[in-house]
Design a protein around this motif. Sequence first.
Motif, PDB file in Angstrom:
ATOM      1  N   SER A  19      31.362  38.802  20.204  1.00  0.00           N
ATOM      2  CA  SER A  19      31.212  37.556  20.946  1.00  0.00           C
ATOM      3  C   SER A  19      32.592  37.021  21.297  1.00  0.00           C
ATOM      4  O   SER A  19      33.475  36.962  20.440  1.00  0.00           O
ATOM      5  N   ILE A  20      32.777  36.668  22.556  1.00  0.00           N
ATOM      6  CA  ILE A  20      34.079  36.178  22.995  1.00  0.00           C
ATOM      7  C   ILE A  20      33.911  34.892  23.797  1.00  0.00           C
ATOM      8  O   ILE A  20      32.810  34.559  24.246  1.00  0.00           O
ATOM      9  N   GLU A  21      35.018  34.183  23.974  1.00  0.00           N
ATOM     10  CA  GLU A  21      35.096  33.054  24.880  1.00  0.00           C
ATOM     11  C   GLU A  21      36.488  33.050  25.487  1.00  0.00           C
ATOM     12  O   GLU A  21      37.451  33.448  24.834  1.00  0.00           O
ATOM     13  N   GLY A  22      36.582  32.631  26.741  1.00  0.00           N
ATOM     14  CA  GLY A  22      37.883  32.644  27.389  1.00  0.00           C
ATOM     15  C   GLY A  22      37.786  32.305  28.866  1.00  0.00           C
ATOM     16  O   GLY A  22      36.820  31.675  29.314  1.00  0.00           O
ATOM     17  N   THR A  23      38.777  32.747  29.624  1.00  0.00           N
ATOM     18  CA  THR A  23      38.824  32.472  31.054  1.00  0.00           C
ATOM     19  C   THR A  23      39.345  33.686  31.813  1.00  0.00           C
ATOM     20  O   THR A  23      40.064  34.520  31.248  1.00  0.00           O
ATOM     21  N   VAL A  24      38.959  33.768  33.084  1.00  0.00           N
ATOM     22  CA  VAL A  24      39.478  34.782  33.989  1.00  0.00           C
ATOM     23  C   VAL A  24      40.101  34.057  35.173  1.00  0.00           C
ATOM     24  O   VAL A  24      39.471  33.176  35.768  1.00  0.00           O
ATOM     25  N   ALA A  25      41.330  34.404  35.514  1.00  0.00           N
ATOM     26  CA  ALA A  25      42.014  33.765  36.643  1.00  0.00           C
ATOM     27  C   ALA A  25      42.454  34.821  37.647  1.00  0.00           C
ATOM     28  O   ALA A  25      42.939  35.887  37.251  1.00  0.00           O
ATOM     29  N   PRO A  26      42.281  34.548  38.942  1.00  0.00           N
ATOM     30  CA  PRO A  26      42.778  35.486  39.953  1.00  0.00           C
ATOM     31  C   PRO A  26      44.285  35.358  40.108  1.00  0.00           C
ATOM     32  O   PRO A  26      44.854  34.274  39.922  1.00  0.00           O
ATOM     33  N   VAL A  27      44.945  36.457  40.433  1.00  0.00           N
ATOM     34  CA  VAL A  27      46.375  36.440  40.746  1.00  0.00           C
ATOM     35  C   VAL A  27      46.494  36.389  42.262  1.00  0.00           C
ATOM     36  O   VAL A  27      46.043  37.305  42.957  1.00  0.00           O
ATOM     37  N   ILE A  28      47.071  35.302  42.777  1.00  0.00           N
ATOM     38  CA  ILE A  28      47.126  35.063  44.214  1.00  0.00           C
ATOM     39  C   ILE A  28      48.542  35.310  44.730  1.00  0.00           C
ATOM     40  O   ILE A  28      49.513  34.810  44.159  1.00  0.00           O
ATOM     41  N   ASN A  29      48.665  36.084  45.819  1.00  0.00           N
ATOM     42  CA  ASN A  29      49.988  36.316  46.403  1.00  0.00           C
ATOM     43  C   ASN A  29      50.355  35.194  47.371  1.00  0.00           C
ATOM     44  O   ASN A  29      49.597  34.241  47.569  1.00  0.00           O
ATOM     45  N   ASP A  30      51.522  35.299  48.003  1.00  0.00           N
ATOM     46  CA  ASP A  30      52.004  34.245  48.894  1.00  0.00           C
ATOM     47  C   ASP A  30      51.107  34.066  50.111  1.00  0.00           C
ATOM     48  O   ASP A  30      51.088  32.997  50.727  1.00  0.00           O
ATOM     49  N   ALA A  31      50.376  35.110  50.469  1.00  0.00           N
ATOM     50  CA  ALA A  31      49.489  35.020  51.624  1.00  0.00           C
ATOM     51  C   ALA A  31      48.140  34.411  51.277  1.00  0.00           C
ATOM     52  O   ALA A  31      47.281  34.246  52.140  1.00  0.00           O
ATOM     53  N   GLY A  32      47.938  34.085  49.992  1.00  0.00           N
ATOM     54  CA  GLY A  32      46.679  33.485  49.578  1.00  0.00           C
ATOM     55  C   GLY A  32      45.604  34.479  49.225  1.00  0.00           C
ATOM     56  O   GLY A  32      44.444  34.101  49.025  1.00  0.00           O
ATOM     57  N   SER A  33      45.957  35.755  49.131  1.00  0.00           N
ATOM     58  CA  SER A  33      44.972  36.795  48.804  1.00  0.00           C
ATOM     59  C   SER A  33      45.041  37.146  47.327  1.00  0.00           C
ATOM     60  O   SER A  33      46.118  37.148  46.722  1.00  0.00           O
ATOM     61  N   ALA A  34      43.888  37.450  46.744  1.00  0.00           N
ATOM     62  CA  ALA A  34      43.831  37.853  45.342  1.00  0.00           C
ATOM     63  C   ALA A  34      44.274  39.305  45.215  1.00  0.00           C
ATOM     64  O   ALA A  34      43.746  40.188  45.894  1.00  0.00           O
ATOM     65  N   VAL A  35      45.253  39.550  44.373  1.00  0.00           N
ATOM     66  CA  VAL A  35      45.780  40.906  44.200  1.00  0.00           C
ATOM     67  C   VAL A  35      45.503  41.439  42.799  1.00  0.00           C
ATOM     68  O   VAL A  35      45.936  42.535  42.452  1.00  0.00           O
ATOM     69  N   GLY A  36      44.789  40.674  41.988  1.00  0.00           N
ATOM     70  CA  GLY A  36      44.473  41.112  40.640  1.00  0.00           C
ATOM     71  C   GLY A  36      43.892  39.962  39.839  1.00  0.00           C
ATOM     72  O   GLY A  36      43.641  38.880  40.383  1.00  0.00           O
ATOM     73  N   THR A  37      43.683  40.197  38.567  1.00  0.00           N
ATOM     74  CA  THR A  37      43.138  39.158  37.691  1.00  0.00           C
ATOM     75  C   THR A  37      43.787  39.225  36.316  1.00  0.00           C
ATOM     76  O   THR A  37      44.350  40.256  35.927  1.00  0.00           O
TER      77      THR A  37
END
Length: 328
Positions: free
Chosen positions: A224-242
């Motif tokens: 059992s886990i708890e936490g968060t996931v966040a996107p990695v956003i580049n300068d162009a506003g696009s998600a390039v990872g998490t």
Amino acid sequence: MKHAHILVVEDEPIVATDIQRSLQQLGYRVPATAASGEDALRKAVDAKPDLVLMDIVLKGNMDGVQTAQSIQRRMDVPVVYLTAFADEETLERVKTTSPAGYVLKPYQPTELRTTIELALHRAESDRHLKETIRWFATTVRCMGDAIIATDRGGRVTYMNPAAERVTGWTQEESRGRDLTTLIVFAEEGPFQTVENPMAKAMYESRLIRLGCMQLRVREGMCKSIEGTVAPVINDAGSAVGTVLVFREAVGEAYLVSQAPPTSAPETFQADPRLGRAAGIINLCAWCKRVPDASGQWYDLETFISEHSSLQFNGGLCPDCMKRWFTQG
């Protein structure tokens, strides 16, 4: 960089003297010159220059490219080539040393100065960046929370020691592999897989909170886990990872709150049949507040948040929406 120290590596004595004089007129200091690769390596270690100005054809067993490689293995110093050679084969060899600049002979002093200044500035910026990365990497490795980073395709790019302990996978084993082949996300209770929160965070470009979710890790073990996931956003506003940050949820909850002397104390503990906290809460029937240990009353939402891993997301039910926001 004013008064930067530059090591000149040139096998022709007259040319070396001319270069040294030009650099000094431009405001630089030349602590030494070297005519061979072996000599350049020794003087670089002793003088610790801010930059090395390197010819490619040298006396001795090493040419300029080999000398640059040897120097860079021992110290972090930019290398600018000053040479008469510009053939394709030479350029391909030079690329392997990631040069800070390439100036052809005969050179103009202004051209040489521009190249040196840009090389020094880039080297200083790179050092600050590397130092920041080292601090960040050390902090991440020491964190108690598990951290997993993925690229745009969902492949693992990093896993800290805490994540290795929770998942059973090592950084070396997991790097480059699709995260979903290593772990499976599921709802609490009967194991039912759910949408990959990493993909959801990237698609929606927002933070995703994981509350009491199950994680099936190596060899089928569930945690059992708890936490968060966040996107990695580049300068162009696009998600390039998490980036996934999580911890193992506490298997049992034992929550204690004392009511005023006129009331019985509340005691909570995990009900093994229900898998959740059970017990009695002293709740005001009118204002829906509860008392703390000192007898002060506060809202139920705060009480639940402080005594469990539950979090609240504000919203309006259909009845309230209709009552307060429907135009008459």
